[in-house]
Each structure stands twice: as structure tokens, then as C-alpha cells.
Scaffold this active site. Sequence first.
Site, mmCIF file in Angstrom:
data_model
loop_
_atom_site.group_PDB
_atom_site.id
_atom_site.type_symbol
_atom_site.label_atom_id
_atom_site.label_comp_id
_atom_site.label_asym_id
_atom_site.label_seq_id
_atom_site.Cartn_x
_atom_site.Cartn_y
_atom_site.Cartn_z
ATOM 1 N N TRP A 321 0.828 -1.205 0.000
ATOM 2 C CA TRP A 321 0.000 0.000 0.000
ATOM 3 C C TRP A 321 0.863 1.257 0.000
ATOM 4 C CZ3 TRP A 321 -0.239 4.018 3.532
ATOM 5 C CH2 TRP A 321 -1.307 4.922 3.376
ATOM 6 N N HIS A 322 2.010 1.200 0.683
ATOM 7 C CA HIS A 322 2.877 2.374 0.767
ATOM 8 C C HIS A 322 3.561 2.699 -0.556
ATOM 9 C CE1 HIS A 322 2.429 1.890 5.132
ATOM 10 N NE2 HIS A 322 2.856 3.124 5.227
ATOM 11 N N GLY A 323 3.748 1.723 -1.394
ATOM 12 C CA GLY A 323 4.406 2.018 -2.660
ATOM 13 C C GLY A 323 4.540 0.782 -3.522
ATOM 14 N N PHE A 478 2.548 8.366 -1.077
ATOM 15 C CA PHE A 478 1.823 7.120 -0.858
ATOM 16 C C PHE A 478 0.339 7.287 -1.134
ATOM 17 C CE2 PHE A 478 5.289 6.942 2.504
ATOM 18 C CZ PHE A 478 6.188 6.406 1.621
#
Length: 478
Positions: A321-323, A478
Site C-alpha cells: 500500500w505504501h508504494g 503514498f
Amino acid sequence: MLFNSYPFIALFLPAVLVGYFWLGRRSNLMPVVWLAASSLAFYAIGNWQFVGLLVASIVFNYSAGYMLIAVRLRPAQRRAVLAVGVAGDLLVLGIFKYAGFVAANLDALFGAGLTLHILLPVGISFYTFTQIAFLVDAWRGRVSHYAVAHYALFVTYFPHLIAGPILHHRDMIPQFERKEAKRPQPHLMLCGVIIFAIGLFKKTCLADGIQPLVALAFAQASPTFDQAWLGALAYTFQLYFDFSGYSDMAIGISLMFGIFLPVNFNSPYKAAGIIEFWRRWHMTLSQFLRDYLYIPLGGNRRGPVMRYVNLMITMALGGLWHGAAWTFVVWGALHGVYLCINHGFNALVPTIPPRLARPAHVAGVAVTFLAVVVAWVFFRAESLPSALKLVAAMADPGRVAFGREEIAALLTVSVYAALVWLAPNTQDIMGYDHGNRAVGENLRAERMRPLFLYGASAVLALGILGIQSHSEFIYFRF
């Protein structure tokens, strides 16, 4: 537009506040419309090409939610509406955030010649997760029918839109509906300015101030043992004050409108275990992953083995989800391993005797912090090979530079460490209690008010003077 910019502080925020409270004297709905329109304008200033996508997302999810809330459907039809709604959200997120990542991996594996360069809409992860939670709760029968304006503001509310927190409809929409929030409240305005000033200082003076030291580890081809550790620690503290600063500024701005945002950051480096760390770091994301991923996967209800499997899946997806990069997947997986170890330790080790509680707590904080620092290397590195190379340097005390630059860096890092572990956080200073809608009770004493006013003025002045021409918050990506 950045919170830490002169146009925002001097023009945008004052104009939105004046319009909000002026309309609040005449209507209970028009201030909501004004704030939603202002939030779209805030988003459009830096991402005008994606305003249509944001509006379409709101219309799509509100329509799906309306069907789940207000239309009589059979269970199978309700499940179908939920599936279409969540799938649509994830499809859009997947195209913009992960299509390039998938194409690059297919090209590396099969030489398919696929190359995709898709511009990532700022904040898409936050407003997508916010709306997925809304749909799931609507399907579970936990949502009342909301007016379009209130729902639109819930999604676009500019203090949270770019970098969180992930909001929950049950918490926010009732606040938007309150008439009292449409009247200026001097106490909340004062508390909001003070908290905003603290956050601005954290960002412009502390986070941006230590950023150059990060190059000791991440901008060198072959860092030494001390350079690797100092650079990794510098990034650890930069990220801490950057995210903490944004979280404070978001809460402070929202308080000026009479609205309480959930706490999203609570001194995570004071945690004595990874379980506690995730109760303190990006708290709304942790709650989302727990309630809408870990528990639906089965949580701990299917035995210890599946509990650990579910933890690993949840954290790996949380990392993704962050990247869209393998470095983020590894970072998430590392935290999954940490959580499994922490849960296993808690299950196997008996209760610590009271006389050993303090040393055990200190040891827990130290071990947790070191584990987090190592994981941040993967979070920050451009690629897995560069991350592994840096971790190898951190494990090789035989190569040490320790020159004048490294000594200066050590002193700076030590000051930041003292601030992190010894100074009170913003919630402690201001008595911010999101659950009880209380803040700044210590300001009500007349003898304390001048102290806070002078202190906040000094901190705000330092924060404004420290503003750089373009210094984005790390979580913007993000």
C-alpha cells in the site's frame, strides 16, 4: 499546495476559515458545501488533472453506498453491490499505483517490452481506503443515510486528503452535521494554532533540518559502518518528525474549524514492542488493516499458524500500500515477521517480575527501535540491492570513517534521539483527547495562557522562517 508554504498559511487557510464561519451564520449546510469546494480547490492546485477522478470516485462510492443503505436488496444483491464497489475502487487504485510495477516485473521476467509511466494521483490511497471502509460498513448495516455534501466533505476534507489520517464516517460526518462547528470557537482556534505551530516547527526545522544527513547512507556508493548507521538513523528521525509534523498540522487546522481529527501518531519510538509500535505509528492505517483485512482473513480465530499467516499477508499488503516496489513489500514483510516474533514471545515468556519490569521495558524499546531502523532502510532505499548493501555495511564494524562530518552527525542524531525519547509529544502538551472532544484544558487557566501564547508564537515564527521553497511531506508519495 503544502501546509508548510506561505500561500497556504497567508492566503488559503484564512480565506477558507472566513468563508466557512461567515456562511455558518446563515446556514448549516452551506459551510459544508463551501468546505468541500475549498477542499477540491486545495487538491486541484497541485493535481488539477485528477480532480475529475476524485469526483468520479465520490459519485461511484456514494451511489454504491446508497444502494446498500436505502434500497431493499436481497443478500446476494447486497454482496454483488459491495463486490462491484470494492472491486471498482481497487481497480482504479491498481491502474494508477500498480500497473507500472506489474508491467516492469513482467518485462523483467519475460522480456515483454512493457513500459508504463502513469502519474500517481496524490492521496489516492487515502481516499480509496476511506471509501472502502464506508462501503464495507454500509454492507454490514452500520451506516446511516448521509447527504451528498456531507459525504463529499468526508472524502475530500483537505486536512486529511493528501496524507491522512484515514477517516471513518461514524467519527467525521456527525461532526460535519453539528451546528456548533459552524461558529468560531476561540478556545479551539487558539489550540489549533498552537498545534499547527508545533507541527510546522517539526517539519521545517526538525525533519528538513536533518534531511541532509540521510545522504551519509543513501547517497554513497559504499558507506562505512558509522556512515550507514548515522544515515539510517537520520532518516529514521526525519521520517518521524515529518509524519508527526503533518499529523499535528492536520489536527491543528481541523481544530480551527471546530472539528476533531483522530490521532494518527503517538510517539511510536517509545514502543517496547512491534505490536505497540503499530498502535502508535500511522494508527488509522493500522486500525484499517486490522478491521478490514486481518480480521476478515480470519485474524487469530483459526489457530496460531493461521494467525501468523494472516499477519504476514496483512503486513506485506500494508507494505505494498505504501508504494509499488519490492522494497515496500520487504519492509511490510519484515514487520510481519517482527509481529509474529512479538506475539510468539508474549505467548511463551511468562509475566516479567515487577523488579525487572523497568530494565525489560528499556530493553524492549531498544530492540524494537533497532528493528524499526533496519526496516526503514528498505522503506527508503531505491532498490533491494542497494538496501541489502546498506544493511551489510551496518553489520560490518570493521570499516569506519568517523571523521569530522561523522562526529557532527553523531551529535545531531543524539539531540534528535533526546527529543524523541525525553520530550513530551503534542497530545501530552495540549491534552488533546479525540474521543472526548477535549483539548487545551490547561490553557483555561489565565496564568498559563500567556505562556502558551508566547511559546506558540515563537515556535510558529521559527517554523515559518524554516519554510523551504518546496519541501513535500514524505507520505505525499503514498
